[in-house]
Design a protein around this motif. Sequence first.
Motif, short mmCIF file in Angstrom:
data_model
loop_
_atom_site.label_atom_id
_atom_site.label_comp_id
_atom_site.label_asym_id
_atom_site.label_seq_id
_atom_site.Cartn_x
_atom_site.Cartn_y
_atom_site.Cartn_z
N THR A 157 0.83 -1.21 0.00
CA THR A 157 0.00 0.00 0.00
C THR A 157 0.86 1.25 0.00
OG1 THR A 157 -0.08 0.06 2.40
CG2 THR A 157 -1.89 -1.08 1.29
N GLN A 158 0.28 2.31 -0.51
CA GLN A 158 0.98 3.61 -0.43
C GLN A 158 -0.01 4.63 0.10
OE1 GLN A 158 2.76 5.05 -4.10
NE2 GLN A 158 2.81 7.10 -3.23
N SER A 159 0.40 5.39 1.12
CA SER A 159 -0.52 6.33 1.79
C SER A 159 -0.86 7.51 0.91
CB SER A 159 0.11 6.82 3.07
OG SER A 159 0.28 5.73 3.93
N ALA A 160 -1.82 8.29 1.40
CA ALA A 160 -2.22 9.50 0.68
C ALA A 160 -1.09 10.51 0.71
CB ALA A 160 -3.46 10.09 1.35
N MET A 161 -1.06 11.33 -0.33
CA MET A 161 -0.03 12.37 -0.40
C MET A 161 -0.47 13.52 0.51
SD MET A 161 1.18 14.40 -3.76
CE MET A 161 -0.21 15.49 -3.79
N VAL A 162 0.35 13.83 1.51
CA VAL A 162 0.02 14.94 2.41
C VAL A 162 0.89 16.12 2.02
CG1 VAL A 162 -0.13 15.69 4.81
CG2 VAL A 162 -0.59 13.33 4.22
N LEU A 163 0.24 17.19 1.59
CA LEU A 163 0.95 18.33 1.02
C LEU A 163 1.96 18.93 2.00
CD1 LEU A 163 0.46 19.22 -1.83
CD2 LEU A 163 -0.90 21.13 -0.98
N GLU A 164 1.57 19.03 3.28
CA GLU A 164 2.45 19.62 4.28
C GLU A 164 3.76 18.82 4.40
OE1 GLU A 164 -0.67 19.02 4.65
OE2 GLU A 164 -1.70 20.59 5.79
N LYS A 165 3.63 17.48 4.36
CA LYS A 165 4.82 16.62 4.49
C LYS A 165 5.75 16.84 3.30
CE LYS A 165 3.82 12.57 7.28
NZ LYS A 165 3.55 11.15 7.25
N LEU A 166 5.13 16.90 2.09
CA LEU A 166 5.93 17.09 0.88
C LEU A 166 6.69 18.39 0.92
CD1 LEU A 166 3.77 15.94 -2.16
CD2 LEU A 166 5.91 15.00 -1.37
N ILE A 167 5.98 19.46 1.35
CA ILE A 167 6.62 20.78 1.40
C ILE A 167 7.77 20.78 2.41
CG2 ILE A 167 6.24 23.21 2.02
CD1 ILE A 167 3.39 22.86 0.86
N SER A 168 7.51 20.18 3.60
CA SER A 168 8.57 20.20 4.62
C SER A 168 9.77 19.37 4.16
CB SER A 168 8.04 19.69 5.96
OG SER A 168 7.70 18.34 5.85
N GLN A 169 9.49 18.26 3.43
CA GLN A 169 10.58 17.43 2.90
C GLN A 169 11.41 18.22 1.88
OE1 GLN A 169 8.96 13.77 1.57
NE2 GLN A 169 10.89 12.69 1.67
N PHE B 12 13.50 20.79 3.65
CA PHE B 12 14.61 20.14 4.34
C PHE B 12 15.73 19.79 3.34
CE2 PHE B 12 16.57 16.25 6.14
CZ PHE B 12 17.06 16.81 7.32
N ASN B 13 15.32 19.20 2.20
CA ASN B 13 16.32 18.85 1.17
C ASN B 13 17.03 20.08 0.64
OD1 ASN B 13 15.67 16.22 1.43
ND2 ASN B 13 14.36 16.11 -0.38
N LYS B 14 16.23 21.14 0.43
CA LYS B 14 16.77 22.39 -0.11
C LYS B 14 17.81 22.96 0.86
CE LYS B 14 16.27 25.68 -3.25
NZ LYS B 14 16.84 25.40 -4.58
N ALA B 15 17.48 22.93 2.17
CA ALA B 15 18.38 23.47 3.19
C ALA B 15 19.68 22.66 3.22
CB ALA B 15 17.71 23.42 4.55
#
Lengths: 158, 262
Positions: A131-143, A146-149
């Motif tokens: 299974t793959q969970s729903a895409m949560v926009l807040e998580k994607l943005i924070s990820q 984080f990667n950008k930083a």
Amino acid sequence: MNRATIDLWVGIFVALGLGALLFLALKAGNLTATDVGETYALQARFDNIGGLKVRAPVKSAGVVVGRVGEIRFDTETYTALVGLNIDKRYQFPRDTFATINTSGLLGEQYVGFEPGGDSEMLKPGEMVKKTQSAMVLEKLISQFMFNKAQEDEGNNKK
Amino acid sequence: MKPLELLRRLGAFVTDRLWRLGFASRFLLMTVLYSGTALRRLHLTIREIYFSGVLSLIIILVSGLFVGMVLGLQGYDTLQRYGSSEALGVLVALSLVRELGPVVAALLFASRAGSAITAEIGLMKATEQLSAMEMMAVNPIARVVAPRFWAGVVSMPLLAALFSAMGIFGGYLVGVQLIGVDAGSFWSQMQAAVDFRQDILNGVIKSVVFGAIISWIAVFEGYDCEPTAEGVSGATTRTVVTSSLAILAADFVLTAFMFRGE
């Protein structure tokens, strides 16, 4: 106005009203398309179901093959346990991948089935393993942030 | 005004309201109990359905069309900012079927039919027709009030359904024919989102409740009014004001029951 004329007008009024209700049920509502025929139950475990609701469609290749029957929280694994009612006409391999997708940008959420290559089929009551969970926009943005930083930090060190 | 006198008046006002509420409740119970005549002599009720339902058709249909057209315009204006103008059908249908259909149709019904019922019964009282009936051993509640009450309960859901259907047609006219939203998306997204039991049936239940509330208030105000020209006009105004407020309050309560947690 005599009684026959009044009866006629009231008859027309009631017929029009019932016709409007029929129009709402068939043309505006989903009375004809709500339920799939006979079904069998499957289960799937998701870390996050996002905005998935009971009666949301289960789609495979874009076709509705079932509906979400129940959603509950599993207190042992702290995950969401989703019951799926799948149309008896459709069988899916055991390595089928269940994902929670969104139709369009603002559309409703549904469970998507991507069949694998296993020769054995999922039996009634069985658990969909992948299974793959729903895409949560807040998580994607924070990820992303984080990667950008981290990227910027790496560039500065160079 | 002295504080004690103010307190006395406030007390008198509250007592009077409570007394009226009690009397109105007893009156409703009597209306339901004496409904046998309205059902046995069905032509009495059918005649009242003609006066309250059929004669309200034009205002309901025209208002429904325009409300739907406005929803189409406003909805498109908002949705196209998010690139989802195809969801116009959903917006128009859900707004109409869940809320605007039952509520606006009920407000119009209260103004058009409710006031007419109050004025009619009030004038019967002023011209002593109700007393004359009692003299002839005809129960005015069974003969005059009950058919009008049940006519309102039957007419209201039919009018609300017609209002919603006409509104959806108005939204289609503006959204699809005038602005150019894709017709297929308009209908298919609507069908995918509008649920028969959750949305349409709940809307029908709402309109039945509104019909009962309006008819109750209308017949009670007419029956209880002062038998003068001034009394009848005051009762007519009270019918429109009280039933409009009661509809909005009942709508909140029903919506909270029906759509909570969604």
